[in-house]
Design a protein around this motif. Structure first.
Motif, mmCIF file in Angstrom:
data_model
loop_
_atom_site.group_PDB
_atom_site.id
_atom_site.type_symbol
_atom_site.label_atom_id
_atom_site.label_comp_id
_atom_site.label_asym_id
_atom_site.label_seq_id
_atom_site.Cartn_x
_atom_site.Cartn_y
_atom_site.Cartn_z
ATOM 1 N N GLN A 369 0.825 -1.202 0.000
ATOM 2 C CA GLN A 369 0.000 0.000 0.000
ATOM 3 C C GLN A 369 0.866 1.261 0.000
ATOM 4 O O GLN A 369 0.565 2.246 -0.694
ATOM 5 N N THR A 370 1.930 1.226 0.780
ATOM 6 C CA THR A 370 2.835 2.377 0.838
ATOM 7 C C THR A 370 3.480 2.640 -0.513
ATOM 8 O O THR A 370 3.584 3.786 -0.965
ATOM 9 N N GLN A 371 3.916 1.569 -1.171
ATOM 10 C CA GLN A 371 4.545 1.715 -2.486
ATOM 11 C C GLN A 371 3.581 2.335 -3.497
ATOM 12 O O GLN A 371 3.956 3.237 -4.260
ATOM 13 N N LEU A 372 2.348 1.853 -3.496
ATOM 14 C CA LEU A 372 1.356 2.378 -4.432
ATOM 15 C C LEU A 372 1.058 3.847 -4.161
ATOM 16 O O LEU A 372 0.937 4.658 -5.092
ATOM 17 N N LEU A 373 0.938 4.207 -2.888
ATOM 18 C CA LEU A 373 0.660 5.603 -2.539
ATOM 19 C C LEU A 373 1.837 6.508 -2.866
ATOM 20 O O LEU A 373 1.651 7.648 -3.310
ATOM 21 N N GLU A 374 3.047 6.027 -2.653
ATOM 22 C CA GLU A 374 4.227 6.837 -2.982
ATOM 23 C C GLU A 374 4.325 7.069 -4.491
ATOM 24 O O GLU A 374 4.716 8.151 -4.930
ATOM 25 N N GLU A 375 3.985 6.039 -5.257
ATOM 26 C CA GLU A 375 3.977 6.207 -6.718
ATOM 27 C C GLU A 375 2.915 7.218 -7.142
ATOM 28 O O GLU A 375 3.147 8.050 -8.031
ATOM 29 N N LYS A 376 1.755 7.153 -6.500
ATOM 30 C CA LYS A 376 0.688 8.102 -6.808
ATOM 31 C C LYS A 376 1.101 9.524 -6.429
ATOM 32 O O LYS A 376 0.866 10.484 -7.187
ATOM 33 N N LYS A 377 1.736 9.661 -5.269
ATOM 34 C CA LYS A 377 2.177 10.984 -4.832
ATOM 35 C C LYS A 377 3.211 11.562 -5.785
ATOM 36 O O LYS A 377 3.153 12.752 -6.135
ATOM 37 N N LYS A 378 4.151 10.728 -6.222
ATOM 38 C CA LYS A 378 5.172 11.202 -7.161
ATOM 39 C C LYS A 378 4.554 11.625 -8.483
ATOM 40 O O LYS A 378 4.954 12.633 -9.084
ATOM 41 N N ARG A 379 3.569 10.837 -8.944
ATOM 42 C CA ARG A 379 2.902 11.184 -10.209
ATOM 43 C C ARG A 379 2.199 12.535 -10.094
ATOM 44 O O ARG A 379 2.299 13.385 -10.997
ATOM 45 N N LEU A 380 1.506 12.765 -8.987
ATOM 46 C CA LEU A 380 0.819 14.039 -8.789
ATOM 47 C C LEU A 380 1.814 15.196 -8.699
ATOM 48 O O LEU A 380 1.589 16.274 -9.264
ATOM 49 N N GLN A 381 2.901 14.960 -7.986
ATOM 50 C CA GLN A 381 3.917 16.007 -7.863
ATOM 51 C C GLN A 381 4.556 16.319 -9.209
ATOM 52 O O GLN A 381 4.830 17.493 -9.518
ATOM 53 N N ASP A 382 4.796 15.275 -10.007
ATOM 54 C CA ASP A 382 5.379 15.490 -11.342
ATOM 55 C C ASP A 382 4.421 16.273 -12.240
ATOM 56 O O ASP A 382 4.850 17.158 -13.000
ATOM 57 N N GLU A 383 3.124 15.954 -12.158
ATOM 58 C CA GLU A 383 2.142 16.669 -12.968
ATOM 59 C C GLU A 383 2.068 18.139 -12.558
ATOM 60 O O GLU A 383 1.997 19.030 -13.413
ATOM 61 N N LYS A 384 2.096 18.371 -11.257
ATOM 62 C CA LYS A 384 2.068 19.748 -10.777
ATOM 63 C C LYS A 384 3.344 20.489 -11.196
ATOM 64 O O LYS A 384 3.297 21.649 -11.631
ATOM 65 N N GLN A 385 4.478 19.800 -11.090
ATOM 66 C CA GLN A 385 5.748 20.426 -11.453
ATOM 67 C C GLN A 385 5.792 20.754 -12.947
ATOM 68 O O GLN A 385 6.302 21.807 -13.353
ATOM 69 N N THR A 386 5.265 19.852 -13.769
ATOM 70 C CA THR A 386 5.223 20.104 -15.212
ATOM 71 C C THR A 386 4.394 21.345 -15.521
ATOM 72 O O THR A 386 4.772 22.186 -16.348
ATOM 73 N N LEU A 387 3.262 21.462 -14.836
ATOM 74 C CA LEU A 387 2.392 22.629 -15.024
ATOM 75 C C LEU A 387 3.115 23.918 -14.645
ATOM 76 O O LEU A 387 3.092 24.912 -15.391
ATOM 77 N N MET A 388 3.788 23.896 -13.477
ATOM 78 C CA MET A 388 4.488 25.093 -13.010
ATOM 79 C C MET A 388 5.709 25.403 -13.879
ATOM 80 O O MET A 388 6.044 26.575 -14.088
ATOM 81 N N THR A 389 6.370 24.344 -14.376
ATOM 82 C CA THR A 389 7.533 24.572 -15.240
ATOM 83 C C THR A 389 7.114 25.240 -16.549
ATOM 84 O O THR A 389 7.782 26.177 -17.024
ATOM 85 N N ASP A 390 6.010 24.758 -17.132
ATOM 86 C CA ASP A 390 5.513 25.378 -18.369
ATOM 87 C C ASP A 390 5.158 26.850 -18.136
ATOM 88 O O ASP A 390 5.447 27.711 -18.980
ATOM 89 N N TYR A 391 4.531 27.097 -16.993
ATOM 90 C CA TYR A 391 4.186 28.490 -16.655
ATOM 91 C C TYR A 391 5.453 29.323 -16.477
ATOM 92 O O TYR A 391 5.546 30.473 -16.950
ATOM 93 N N ASN A 392 6.443 28.766 -15.792
ATOM 94 C CA ASN A 392 7.696 29.471 -15.530
ATOM 95 C C ASN A 392 8.410 29.834 -16.836
ATOM 96 O O ASN A 392 8.891 30.964 -17.018
ATOM 97 N N ILE A 393 8.474 28.868 -17.761
ATOM 98 C CA ILE A 393 9.132 29.115 -19.048
ATOM 99 C C ILE A 393 8.379 30.192 -19.835
ATOM 100 O O ILE A 393 8.991 31.087 -20.452
#
Length: 406
Positions: A369-393
């Motif tokens: 369960q921990t592994q699955l949640l950590e993968e989900k958290k990383k995916r959400l963080q990556d999606e948010k980071q991609t959004l902010m990076t595009d905005y930053n550029i």
């Protein structure tokens, strides 16, 4: 953080408290290998237990323990084996957590050897510091500093060029280290474009972008909360495992005459004559509330009487045990509600089909369960980071265009 169990050929790459790869899940032997191993075990089993001098002999070499050689006890059969005969390097002595011999591992699938993770400093073979309060990659703070200094100097003093770029000198490195706040900031230095809002704090996000960021942050916070709950539950399971060891020791004291608690590894000592040591199932019904409890504080309060004890009063324990087993062999049908020991399954765990491997199964479930949640958290963080990076550029490109037009 996830930890995994490793076999002897994967030694010291990882460490954990519970195995992800459990008994019965090793690679299958070929028919020829199985026959050779069975023959070797039969020879080992039929070999004399004492030599001509009436000295007890051990290991597959069947030699007495009189040469001061390092030995380790198998957690599957309680036989003692030489490090040398098991092809284990003596320098790894402090890294053994649980050991299973070739027969118990490959032939009977009783378990696999567990190694503690070694200190990251080259040449050090002590286990890392690992506790509830501290998780380190080194055996001590001193070795951690030595590793960082050695790594930094290797980078700075390297003589070869990288893509024709000049390497930093010591003065420049010192200047950078004074500017960054911590190791994480240093590691990320130069990896990404500077954040636009850090230079222009008054720049506001668009309403649409603000709404999207809020949604991601809410999801990330929920996953973080779920991970914290799982971590709390896993800590309780680990505490229960330690407490079961304490119960076994106290049962041994009662049931085995002249019992002396001993360690799992030894050097220059004869094998303990203790036999039929207690290895109880230890299932406790209150643990079923682990997944049902919505309030972790409430659950901790419920199970706390069983955990956190380093010692048990011998006389009190003996009284509780004899209430359950008045005739040594036959267990009574009912004891009083004040007998907390009756809440545990006291059957031999190898014979308890009702709760077979319950503790490992529970821990494995939490790790998954921990592994699955950590993968989900990383995916959400990556999606948010991609959004902010595009905005930053986009903002930097807009600013560059404005400067160029002027």
């Amino acid at each position: 953080m996830l930890f995994f169990w490793g076999k002897s050929h994967l030694a010291f790459e990882s460490y954990s408290v519970f195995p992800i790869i459990g008994p019965g899940m090793t690679e299958e032997l070929s028919k020829e290998e199985l026959k050779r191993l069975q023959k070797k075990f039969q020879e080992f089993e039929k070999a004399p237990k004492y030599n001509l001098n009436s000295e007890e002999v051990f290991c597959i070499c069947r030699k007495p323990d009189d040469e001061g050689q390092l030995m380790v006890a198998c957690d599957g059969c309680d036989e003692w084996f030489h490090f040398r005969c098991m092809k284990l390097d003596p320098k790894y002595e402090k890294l053994v957590a649980n050991f299973y011999c070739l027969f118990c591992d490959r032939l009977f699938n009783k378990g696999t050897t567990l190694w503690k993770r070694k200190c990251k400093l080259e040449g050090c073979f002590n286990p890392i510091e690992l506790s509830e309060e501290k998780k380190s990659k080194y055996c001590s703070e001193e070795h951690g500093l030595m590793y960082m200094k050695q790594t930094l100097l290797d980078k700075v003093l390297k003589q070869e060029s990288l893509n024709d770029q000049r390497l930093l000198n010591l003065k420049e490195v010192s200047s950078i280290l004074r500017e960054v706040g911590d190791c994480k900031a240093l590691a990320k230095l130069g990896e990404e474009l500077p954040i636009y809002s850090d230079f222009y704090p008054n720049a506001n996000l668009s309403p649409l972008l603000t709404e999207k960021v809020a949604v991601w942050e809410k999801q990330i916070q929920q996953v973080t909360t779920d991970l914290e709950h799982l971590d709390s539950r896993l800590r309780l399971v680990l505490a229960l495992k330690d407490f079961l060891k304490l119960l076994n020791e106290n049962i041994n004291i009662i049931t085995i005459p002249d019992y002396i608690p001993g360690s799992r590894t030894k050097s220059s000592k004869s094998k303990s004559k203790n036999s039929k040591k207690s290895d109880i199932c230890g299932f406790n019904r209150v643990i079923l509330d682990l997944d049902k409890a919505t309030d972790m504080d409430q659950f901790k309060a419920k199970i706390s009487p069983y955990l956190g004890k380093n010692t048990i009063d011998p006389e009190e324990f003996k009284k509780l045990y004899q209430e359950i087993y008045p005739d040594d062999d036959d267990m009574v049908d009912f004891v009083g509600p004040d007998n907390w020991l009756a809440g545990f399954c006291l059957k031999d765990k190898r014979k308890c089909n009702k709760h077979h491997s319950w503790l490992n199964i529970l821990a494995d479930d939490y790790y998954l369960q921990t592994q699955l949640l950590e993968e989900k958290k990383k995916r959400l963080q990556d999606e948010k980071q991609t959004l902010m990076t595009d905005y930053n550029i986009e903002r930097w490109e807009t600013l560059e265009a404005e400067v160029a037009s002027n």
